[in-house]
Each structure stands twice: as C-alpha cells, then as structure tokens.
Design a protein around this motif. Sequence first.
Motif, PDB file in Angstrom:
ATOM      1  N   GLU A  84       2.467  -6.155  35.965  1.00  0.00           N
ATOM      2  CA  GLU A  84       3.617  -5.832  35.108  1.00  0.00           C
ATOM      3  C   GLU A  84       3.231  -4.763  34.086  1.00  0.00           C
ATOM      4  O   GLU A  84       4.004  -3.843  33.820  1.00  0.00           O
ATOM      5  CB  GLU A  84       4.123  -7.081  34.396  1.00  0.00           C
ATOM      6  N   ASP A  85       2.036  -4.882  33.531  1.00  0.00           N
ATOM      7  CA  ASP A  85       1.577  -3.889  32.557  1.00  0.00           C
ATOM      8  C   ASP A  85       1.359  -2.526  33.212  1.00  0.00           C
ATOM      9  O   ASP A  85       1.710  -1.496  32.626  1.00  0.00           O
ATOM     10  CB  ASP A  85       0.294  -4.364  31.871  1.00  0.00           C
ATOM     11  N   LEU A 119      -3.240 -16.232  39.514  1.00  0.00           N
ATOM     12  CA  LEU A 119      -2.048 -15.526  39.964  1.00  0.00           C
ATOM     13  C   LEU A 119      -1.230 -15.049  38.765  1.00  0.00           C
ATOM     14  O   LEU A 119      -0.708 -13.927  38.768  1.00  0.00           O
ATOM     15  CB  LEU A 119      -1.216 -16.459  40.853  1.00  0.00           C
ATOM     16  N   LEU A 120      -1.138 -15.867  37.730  1.00  0.00           N
ATOM     17  CA  LEU A 120      -0.406 -15.481  36.521  1.00  0.00           C
ATOM     18  C   LEU A 120      -1.055 -14.262  35.864  1.00  0.00           C
ATOM     19  O   LEU A 120      -0.369 -13.312  35.487  1.00  0.00           O
ATOM     20  CB  LEU A 120      -0.347 -16.642  35.534  1.00  0.00           C
ATOM     21  N   ALA A 121      -2.365 -14.277  35.729  1.00  0.00           N
ATOM     22  CA  ALA A 121      -3.068 -13.147  35.112  1.00  0.00           C
ATOM     23  C   ALA A 121      -2.844 -11.877  35.927  1.00  0.00           C
ATOM     24  O   ALA A 121      -2.576 -10.803  35.362  1.00  0.00           O
ATOM     25  CB  ALA A 121      -4.561 -13.454  34.991  1.00  0.00           C
ATOM     26  N   SER A 138       6.984   2.070  43.194  1.00  0.00           N
ATOM     27  CA  SER A 138       7.580   1.291  44.280  1.00  0.00           C
ATOM     28  C   SER A 138       6.573   0.298  44.877  1.00  0.00           C
ATOM     29  O   SER A 138       6.918  -0.846  45.182  1.00  0.00           O
ATOM     30  CB  SER A 138       8.104   2.232  45.367  1.00  0.00           C
ATOM     31  N   LEU A 139       5.321   0.739  45.034  1.00  0.00           N
ATOM     32  CA  LEU A 139       4.282  -0.164  45.551  1.00  0.00           C
ATOM     33  C   LEU A 139       4.026  -1.314  44.571  1.00  0.00           C
ATOM     34  O   LEU A 139       3.850  -2.466  44.989  1.00  0.00           O
ATOM     35  CB  LEU A 139       2.993   0.608  45.827  1.00  0.00           C
ATOM     36  N   LEU A 140       4.017  -1.003  43.281  1.00  0.00           N
ATOM     37  CA  LEU A 140       3.866  -2.068  42.277  1.00  0.00           C
ATOM     38  C   LEU A 140       5.033  -3.044  42.354  1.00  0.00           C
ATOM     39  O   LEU A 140       4.847  -4.264  42.280  1.00  0.00           O
ATOM     40  CB  LEU A 140       3.796  -1.463  40.870  1.00  0.00           C
ATOM     41  N   GLU A 141       6.231  -2.526  42.497  1.00  0.00           N
ATOM     42  CA  GLU A 141       7.412  -3.391  42.589  1.00  0.00           C
ATOM     43  C   GLU A 141       7.373  -4.258  43.834  1.00  0.00           C
ATOM     44  O   GLU A 141       7.791  -5.421  43.800  1.00  0.00           O
ATOM     45  CB  GLU A 141       8.683  -2.545  42.520  1.00  0.00           C
ATOM     46  N   GLN A 142       6.851  -3.724  44.932  1.00  0.00           N
ATOM     47  CA  GLN A 142       6.705  -4.516  46.152  1.00  0.00           C
ATOM     48  C   GLN A 142       5.738  -5.678  45.902  1.00  0.00           C
ATOM     49  O   GLN A 142       6.010  -6.821  46.295  1.00  0.00           O
ATOM     50  CB  GLN A 142       6.199  -3.629  47.288  1.00  0.00           C
ATOM     51  N   GLY A 150       6.986 -13.034  43.261  1.00  0.00           N
ATOM     52  CA  GLY A 150       8.128 -13.786  42.754  1.00  0.00           C
ATOM     53  C   GLY A 150       8.813 -13.157  41.556  1.00  0.00           C
ATOM     54  O   GLY A 150       9.696 -13.765  40.955  1.00  0.00           O
ATOM     55  N   ILE A 151       8.435 -11.952  41.195  1.00  0.00           N
ATOM     56  CA  ILE A 151       9.094 -11.232  40.103  1.00  0.00           C
ATOM     57  C   ILE A 151      10.126 -10.326  40.753  1.00  0.00           C
ATOM     58  O   ILE A 151       9.781  -9.321  41.384  1.00  0.00           O
ATOM     59  CB  ILE A 151       8.089 -10.398  39.266  1.00  0.00           C
TER      60      ILE A 151
END
Length: 186
Positions: free
Chosen positions: A42-43, A34-36, A71-75, A81-82
């Motif tokens: 984010e990149d 999940l972290l990766a 917007s889809l990336l932000e969703q 949790g970001i």
Amino acid sequence: MAASKVLKETTKNKHRAVDRHQAMSMLMAPSMTLLAYTQILEDLHTWLSRLHVQLASLGLQSRYDPLRKISLLEQDLTNLGISKAAPTSAISPSLDYHFCLGVHYVVEGSTLGAQYIAPRVSQTLNRDDVTHYFRGYGDDVMTLWQLTSEWLDQELPCEKSQKTAVEGAMFAFDSLLQILNRRGHL
C-alpha cells in the motif's frame, strides 16, 4: 563523471536509509506477516501514484510506464484482499526534465532489489500470486537497468543537469521515507 555514477554516489546515504528502514527490511525477513506485506505494498502504491506526474512527463516507453507498475501493485493488493487502493494526490514540486530523470533513476533502481525480494516474499508467505510488482521485469531486469543507466548518461551530460537530477532522486527517496515513516510500520 557519468550521470549514473554521480546519481549512485550522491544518493547512496538515502538509498541506505530506505534499505535499512524497518518496513523495507521486513520484506526479506522470514517473520514477515501478510498484514505487514500488505501495508508495504500500500505504501509503495501511494509512493508511485504520487510520483506519477514526474514520471509521466518523461514520455517513457511502455515497459517503464509508471501506470504499469501501479497496475501490478494493484493486482497484488487485489490478490491480498484489498479491492481498491486508497486514492492519493500527486506531488509535483518540479516537472523539470532533469529533475524527473532523477525520480526515474530511483524508481528504476528499485527494480534491482526487487529481483531478490520476490522469491523471498513468495517463500515466506507461501504465495506466488502477490509478487507481480516485484517480478515486473522478469528476467529482463538487468538489461533494462543497463539501458536506463545508458539513457541517463546520455540525457544528463553536464554538471548542471546532473545536479538537478540528483535533486529529483533525493526527492524520490525522501518521499518514500516520508510515506514509510507515517505509518510507523509494524
């Protein structure tokens, strides 16, 4: 030669470099964490946010709007949790129309691989709520890619305009590789 073919042929080594990058390869790995995945999103968010200036200058139809992709990336990031993506500054070495079409070629081309990435990520992470970006075009991905290719062929009819578009595509690939490399992924 048709512009879409020129772009594909002249950028294939950069395309391979992105596909083979450790971060992008991780998207298809059953060991992805999940972290990766969060770091990769984010990149991608940073990359698209920085390319927004070039893409916005094209006056794209709403389905191709870079803000929609962002917007889809932000969703997806919110679901991970970001709460707020890190702010990024735009990079705009050129707002030449043909250069920007090359950038568009790379961004839209990435949707082809996304149709394979989304189900793999969902399966690996056992989550469907974090793949909105990769599922952005749904079942229309191939139709929209064909329309993009036809539009590029129409808008880039001569060698000079194609050369400038190739410069834009190379810039888009290089900027993504630079962002992926700066984190030193995983």
